[in-house]
Design an enzyme around this catalytic site. Structure first.
Site, PDB file in Angstrom:
ATOM      1  CE  LYS A  75      -0.766   0.262   5.092  1.00  0.00           C
ATOM      2  NZ  LYS A  75      -0.023   1.458   5.336  1.00  0.00           N
ATOM      3  CB  THR A  76       3.901   2.230   1.606  1.00  0.00           C
ATOM      4  OG1 THR A  76       3.202   1.901   2.969  1.00  0.00           O
ATOM      5  CG2 THR A  76       4.972   3.360   1.997  1.00  0.00           C
ATOM      6  CG  ASP A  97      -0.922   4.536   5.086  1.00  0.00           C
ATOM      7  OD1 ASP A  97      -1.752   3.778   4.679  1.00  0.00           O
ATOM      8  OD2 ASP A  97       0.267   4.562   5.220  1.00  0.00           O
ATOM      9  CD  GLU A  98      -1.876   1.688   8.539  1.00  0.00           C
ATOM     10  OE1 GLU A  98      -2.962   0.945   8.660  1.00  0.00           O
ATOM     11  OE2 GLU A  98      -0.776   1.387   8.362  1.00  0.00           O
ATOM     12  CD  GLN A 146      -3.088  -4.905   8.416  1.00  0.00           C
ATOM     13  OE1 GLN A 146      -1.926  -4.690   9.182  1.00  0.00           O
ATOM     14  NE2 GLN A 146      -3.117  -4.904   7.237  1.00  0.00           N
ATOM     15  NE  ARG A 179       1.851  -7.406  11.086  1.00  0.00           N
ATOM     16  CZ  ARG A 179       1.641  -6.423   9.994  1.00  0.00           C
ATOM     17  NH1 ARG A 179       2.471  -5.810   9.699  1.00  0.00           N
ATOM     18  NH2 ARG A 179       0.618  -6.863   9.355  1.00  0.00           N
TER      19      ARG A 179
END
Length: 677
Positions: free
Chosen positions: A28-29, A214-215, A245, A609
């Site tokens: 996504k980044t 973002d997020e 998340q 993770r």
């Protein structure tokens, strides 16, 4: 690396509102960075018209670095890339007058806020302290004030008048008197201003032609309303998030904002990023199966073109100490067999208290470890207090430092006194300290207010006299005692042990100052003022050093691990009462299911993770207050994992056993785990 089809579609969607559902490890980044570049290079949007918002300074810095790498320093510097709170500060610094603040307003941190609330409770509502812990009462009131601000409620908006609402009103008045804002005000005040002032809303929504967030799943109500106000002119934005998340409900995050967005913007385009570039197939299968037990607004399923990898291991130990020892042995084995650096290993847990046993085991094995999320020395409240005292002694015209320490220790200078001095000082163009020395100003105070203010000014004058007389070393030796700070710490810290730690920290700070002042031959080398300036530089260097990468095993909570990835992950404490947390289980028994869903998302974050190897560990006994071990059961989340993707090591199984040695009882153990109540 070329963008995949879904990523490219997300980059190309610029004509209206766009929601990118970005699964864990889906790049996504990279999408956000490429979209910013595309907006400028291909769609000719001015860089100063682009706003990118995220939640942490680290994420914002990473985004800035990536954009600068593709656009260069000159162009990238014109783009506003910030956190929500930094954005609020940018707006308030420019339009402070529209929210009742003056230029150079003070920003109070969490400690300042709690201290103000404590003083208000003691002075105005001591009755709520009867039969209650002061700490819990203050934290409860602070949480209620946070709730009000998160839901855009000012004191006058609250119809039902309660004690907490009354404290909120007094707290707001105190901040106003100090020309101060707290951390939440950066978004709260900004959002209210944009919602209620059409001129300001038009100004800022016109400024930003395209907005990226973002997020997005971590936004609360206030942040969502801020986004709506900023996009009201152009309605061109992209929000990137993953409801799987969303793990910050305890601080107001609302994953349902994804649903609200779809309702508020009927032409919303939804793009799913489902290809995972991080984890192996077995790990992803476990993650997908686990999170499928939660309800979803938009369904998605992660997939990978990576290798199958090794199965996810579940290891059952008797005690927490044995669990820690097992993790250590696994890390040592992998480290020496594959020569993997220590930083490739991460140990994740639900709460910070779980780290103690693990840290001890790592130290015993001489394995370097780094506990993330710890507070640096300079961020300790007592250090910030003393540094503020030092700064105000060096420069009494520093209103920010002065207002922090004016009631440390508590001396009964209320918001009315502060407001009077600040208002008069503003009219005269004077600082608080200068105004407090003018008789025509202090004559507006009553005798009690005058006495309290006079005592503070007298103390500050006595401390400054040491500097004026060049008795700098003596000042550094006597300052803490003259202020009465150690006695203040002991009276206002909730345990003797914690108080002694704080006292020791203050002693350390003052010793550092003395060492800077005094040269090697024992004579004075630098002045007190020069020592404080030098210590400020050391503080910045220390913070930079804290941010450097260390070759050490990483220990962190599941909350802190979000956004990170590691080749080897060990998730400890996979038992009922730990993950899910006992409070969530109690809520479920009371008919509240949302908290169990969030605990499942926490487990999902932990699993995703891991890049190549994941081990889940649980202890079958928990320590109890009486010292008698208490039996616990495996986490319900373990029973939701697919059998074909896991290897289970029951209690008593040695990790040195071959697969053939435990293959016969593996299926039996797994079946038993699945059917446990």
């Amino acid at each position: 690396m070329k963008l995949n089809d879904a990523q490219q579609a997300a980059v190309d969607c610029i004509d209206g509102p766009c929601l990118v559902l970005a699964g864990a490890g889906s790049g996504k980044t990279r999408v956000i960075t490429n979209k910013i570049v595309s907006l400028i290079k291909e769609h000719y949007i001015l860089p100063q018209s682009i706003l990118a918002v995220t939640f942490t300074n680290k994420a914002a810095l990473e985004m800035k670095d990536r954009v600068k790498g593709q656009l260069g320093k000159e162009v990238s510097s014109k783009i506003t890339i910030s956190t929500f709170h930094s954005l609020g500060l940018i707006i308030l610094k420019e339009d402070y007058a529209h929210v009742g603040l003056n230029r150079n307003f003070t920003l109070f941190d969490q400690y300042d806020s709690l201290k103000i609330i404590r003083d208000i409770v003691r002075d105005q509502h001591p009755e709520i302290l009867i039969d209650n812990s002061e700490k819990s009462v203050i934290e409860d009131v602070a949480a209620e004030i946070s709730y009000y601000k998160t839901n855009l409620l000012r004191p006058e908006d609250i119809k039902t008048k309660t004690v907490k609402a009354d404290i909120y009103a007094s707290y707001t008045a105190y901040l106003q008197a100090c020309n101060a804002a707290d951390f939440e005000d950066l978004i709260f005040k900004t959002t209210l201003m944009l919602n209620e002032n059409e001129e300001m809303r038009k100004k800022w929504s016109t400024k930003f032609e395209y907005i990226l967030v973002d997020e997005y799943q971590d936004t609360n109500e206030t942040q969502y309303q801020l986004l709506k106000a900023l996009t009201s002119m152009h309605k061109k934005f992209t929000v990137v998030g993953d409801d799987d998340q969303s793990i910050y409900a305890w601080r107001g995050a609302r994953p349902e904002n994804i649903k609200v967005l779809a309702n508020d913007y009927p032409n919303l385009k939804v793009i799913k990023l489902e290809q995972n570039y991080r984890s192996t197939e077995h790990i992803l299968n476990c993650a997908n199966e686990l999170i499928s037990h939660n309800d979803h607004i938009f369904d998605k399923k992660l997939f990978t073109k990576s290798n199958v990898g090794s199965k996810v291991k579940i290891m059952e130990l008797r005690t927490e100490a044995q669990m820690a020892d097992r993790v250590v042995s696994l890390i040592l084995s992998e480290h020496y067999q594959s020569s993997a650096p220590w930083s490739d290993f991460a140990i994740l847990y639900r709460s910070n208290a779980q780290s103690r046993t693990i840290e001890k085991a790592l130290h015993s094995a001489r394995i370097p470890c780094l506990i993330s999320g710890g507070t640096s020395f300079y961020e300790q409240v007592e250090i910030k207090d003393m540094m503020s005292w030092c700064r105000v002694v060096c420069n009494p015209y520093d209103d920010m430092a002065l207002l922090r320490v004016i009631n440390i220790p508590r001396r009964g200078i209320g918001h009315e006194t502060i407001n009077t001095i600040l208002e008069q000082g503003k009219a005269l163009g004077k600082s608080f300290y200068e105004a407090a020395l003018i008789p025509s100003v202090t004559d507006k105070l009553n005798q009690k207010q005058k006495k309290a203010l006079c005592e503070f000014i007298l103390l500050l004058t006595k401390l400054r006299q040491y500097i004026l007389n060049e008795n700098d070393k003596e000042l550094s030796e006597k300052m803490v005692e003259m202020i009465g700070y150690n006695a203040y710490l002991k009276a206002n810290t909730y345990s003797n042990v914690a108080a002694e730690i704080k006292v020791k920290n203050v002693d350390t700070l003052m010793t550092w100052i003395q060492d800077i002042i005094v040269g090697k031959n024992g004579s004075q080398k630098l002045s007190f003022i020069e020592a404080i300036d030098k210590l400020g530089l050391r503080e910045m260097m220390d913070r930079n050093r804290d941010n450097e990468q260390n070759d050490a095993v990483q220990l962190m909570t599941l909350h802190a691990s979000k956004g990170l990835e590691f080749p080897f992950v060990y998730l400890v404490g996979m038992q009922e009462g730990t993950l899910p947390h006992k409070n969530s289980i109690e809520d479920l028994d009371a008919g509240i299911e949302d908290n169990i869903a969030e605990e499942r998302r926490l487990a999902y974050v932990g699993i995703t993770r891991a890049k190549k190897d994941l081990t889940l560990l649980l202890a079958r006994e928990a320590n109890s207050r009486g010292g008698v071990p208490k039996a616990v059961t495996p986490s319900r989340f373990l029973k939701e994992l697919p059998l074909k993707d896991i290897e289970y090591y029951p209690l008593g199984t040695q990790v040195t056993h071959t697969k053939e040695e435990y293959k016969d009882f593996l299926d039996i153990a797994l079946s038993s785990l699945k059917t446990q109540k």
